[in-house]
Design an enzyme around this catalytic site. Structure first.
Site, short mmCIF file in Angstrom:
data_model
loop_
_atom_site.label_atom_id
_atom_site.label_comp_id
_atom_site.label_asym_id
_atom_site.label_seq_id
_atom_site.Cartn_x
_atom_site.Cartn_y
_atom_site.Cartn_z
N ASP A 169 0.82 -1.23 0.00
CA ASP A 169 0.00 0.00 0.00
C ASP A 169 0.85 1.27 0.00
OD1 ASP A 169 -2.38 -1.64 0.33
OD2 ASP A 169 -1.78 -1.84 2.43
N GLU A 170 2.06 1.20 -0.55
CA GLU A 170 2.95 2.36 -0.53
C GLU A 170 2.68 3.35 -1.67
OE1 GLU A 170 5.38 -1.32 0.79
OE2 GLU A 170 4.16 -0.78 -0.95
N LYS A 208 2.60 2.08 -5.25
CA LYS A 208 3.37 1.59 -6.40
C LYS A 208 2.69 1.87 -7.72
CE LYS A 208 3.42 -2.50 -4.46
NZ LYS A 208 2.96 -2.13 -3.10
N ASN A 218 -5.11 -10.21 -5.01
CA ASN A 218 -5.09 -9.63 -3.66
C ASN A 218 -4.35 -8.30 -3.64
OD1 ASN A 218 -2.66 -10.94 -4.25
ND2 ASN A 218 -2.23 -11.47 -2.12
N ALA A 219 -3.76 -7.92 -4.77
CA ALA A 219 -3.09 -6.63 -4.88
C ALA A 219 -4.10 -5.57 -5.29
CB ALA A 219 -1.98 -6.69 -5.93
N GLY A 220 -3.81 -4.32 -4.97
CA GLY A 220 -4.67 -3.22 -5.40
C GLY A 220 -3.82 -2.01 -5.70
N HIS A 221 -3.73 -1.63 -6.98
CA HIS A 221 -2.94 -0.47 -7.38
C HIS A 221 -3.88 0.62 -7.87
CE1 HIS A 221 0.89 -3.13 -8.02
NE2 HIS A 221 0.52 -3.00 -6.76
N GLN A 223 2.15 -6.07 -3.22
CA GLN A 223 2.40 -6.11 -1.77
C GLN A 223 3.70 -5.36 -1.42
OE1 GLN A 223 1.46 -9.52 -3.24
NE2 GLN A 223 -0.58 -8.73 -2.94
N THR A 237 2.30 -12.64 2.89
CA THR A 237 1.60 -13.16 1.73
C THR A 237 2.25 -14.48 1.33
OG1 THR A 237 0.67 -12.52 -0.42
CG2 THR A 237 3.00 -11.96 -0.02
N LEU A 274 3.83 12.35 1.40
CA LEU A 274 4.44 13.35 2.28
C LEU A 274 3.39 14.36 2.75
CD1 LEU A 274 7.22 14.41 3.39
CD2 LEU A 274 7.20 15.98 1.43
N THR A 319 3.70 14.22 -3.70
CA THR A 319 3.04 15.25 -2.88
C THR A 319 1.53 15.26 -3.11
OG1 THR A 319 3.49 16.89 -4.61
CG2 THR A 319 5.09 16.71 -2.79
N GLY A 320 1.00 14.16 -3.61
CA GLY A 320 -0.43 14.04 -3.85
C GLY A 320 -0.69 12.83 -4.71
#
Length: 430
Positions: free
Chosen positions: A14-15, A17, A39-42, A224, A239, A332, A414-415
């Site tokens: 959840d960073e 990517k 199971n991933a969500g981008h 992940q 996982t 940030l 920044t967004g």
């Protein structure tokens, strides 16, 4: 040869990517997803349009890009078809630029049933999976009984393998009070599966080699995060696949020389979904504020994410394991309102100071974070695109983080929008 970039997460996923795979794919000609499943969500935000992807690589919105799903991915046909149909209903071309490795194991209905039954039976000891059959599908893969996309080309052989799989899983399903594998229903679905999947089947290793010989830029997309890696993460709260840089090679079919730059996506604080130890988790108003400002809900399940301070111990380890070239620091702007910021610079484990995480979940659960505090900037960084225009306190925070994890910060988000970034060093620039 081309400059190829690998994008992966350095925390518990959840960073952010997806945004950067989409952004970097503007210069790539091939984007390869190499592990995980739906199971991933981008999440991609472009202007007023938000796109959430689970299986299809995040480069799909760029017309000139071929997207490949590598052999390291376990693939749910139903999830893939739904994702394709949803995108094409919006006018986004998918079928003509998406290819899939024939070696991808298929996630079948019995995998989901097993996953959900095990989680329910585990009660308070549940891992916190998405219940989408990922783990059982990987178990079948390493148990050498997986049904793969390539098997759809031979109906009788597919059914022969399916009956053997049913014989293996039926006792477990029945023990959990579930119906045995419905061989007849799966058999009836085979013409539809073959009709849609076989035309997309391709030699992904050969495709990667071909693009690199032409000098095209290739982008590898992970799912992940490092701390969820089945070997290097907080086992067993992980996982079922390898999420680290080495998995890009085995999960797509290329050698180490195919990766020129590793971009470690790193959130400016820390979040985690599901169960498992989380040393810097906050249970106070600050944790709630991070969750609200960061919209910390899973793109795949909608589950609320646990929030905490930046954990430099964990990210330092992730950068080391993955050979991260540069960090992309995301969200940030979520910190803009905070008066003070905590940074975990070490762990205390039973009276011993640690600069790297202990192995596994049990010891990590006993770790107490050692913090240092920095002043916040309490002004908006939203949408800033030049480093010198960031508040001095924000620049100081970034400098401190990169010193602690011994890896430079090359990009700053920044967004959520594709355009809201500070570029210190572009990954394709040598």
């Amino acid at each position: 040869m081309s400059d190829s970039v690998l994008v992966l997460g350095t925390q518990w996923g959840d960073e952010g990517k997806g945004k950067f795979v989409d952004l970097l794919s503007s210069e790539a000609r091939l984007v390869v997803r190499f592990q995980g499943g739906h199971n991933a969500g981008h999440t991609l935000v472009i202007g007023d349009e938000t796109t959430v992807l689970h299986l299809i690589p995040s480069g799909i919105l760029n017309d000139a890009v071929t997207c490949a799903i590598g052999n390291g991915v376990v693939l749910s046909p139903a999830a893939l078809f739904a994702e394709i149909d949803k995108l094409e209903a919006r006018g986004i071309s998918v079928a003509d630029k998406l290819v899939v490795s024939g070696a991808c194991p298929l996630i079948m209905p019995y995998h989901e049933a097993l996953d959900q039954a095990r989680e329910k039976a585990a009660g308070s000891e549940a891992i916190g999976t998405t219940g989408r059959g990922i783990g059982p599908a990987y178990e079948d893969k390493v148990g050498r009984r997986a049904l793969r996309i390539q098997d759809l080309a031979d109906r009788e052989r597919f059914l022969e393998k399916l009956r053997a799989v049913a014989a293996h899983h039926d006792p477990t399903l029945v023990r959990h009070g579930l119906d045995p594998v419905d061989v007849d229903a799966i058999a009836a679905s085979l013409p539809h599966l073959a009709e849609r999947l076989l035309p997309m089947m391709a030699d992904v290793p050969g495709l990667i080699a071909e693009h690199r010989k032409r000098g095209d830029q290739v982008l590898f997309e992970g799912a992940q995060g490092t701390l969820l890696d089945v070997d290097h993460g907080t086992y067993p709260f992980v996982t079922s696949s390898n999420t680290v840089a080495g998995a890009a090679l085995s999960g797509s079919g290329c050698g180490p020389d195919a990766i020129d730059y590793v971009l470690g996506i790193t959130k400016a604080y820390t979040t985690r979904v599901g169960a498992g130890p989380f040393p810097t988790e906050l249970f106070d108003a600050v944790g709630e504020e991070l969750g609200e400002r960061g919209n910390e809900f899973g793109a795949t399940t909608g589950r609320q994410r646990r929030c905490g301070w930046f954990d430099a111990v964990a990210v330092r380890r992730a950068c080391m394991i993955n050979g991260v070239t540069g960090i992309c620091l995301t969200k940030l702007d979520v910190l803009d309102t905070l008066e003070d910021l905590g940074i975990c610079i070490g762990y205390d484990l039973d009276g011993e100071r640690l600069d790297h995480p202990p192995l596994g979940a049990d010891a990590l659960a006993r770790c107490t974070p050692v913090y240092e505090t920095m002043p916040g900037w309490q002004s908006s960084t939203k949408g800033i695109t030049e480093r010198d225009k960031l508040p001095q306190a924000a620049r100081d925070y970034i400098e401190r983080l990169q010193a602690l994890v011994d890896t430079p910060v090359h990009l700053i988000s920044t967004g959520p929008d594709r355009s809201e970034n500070v570029v210190v060093k572009w990954p394709y620039d040598r």
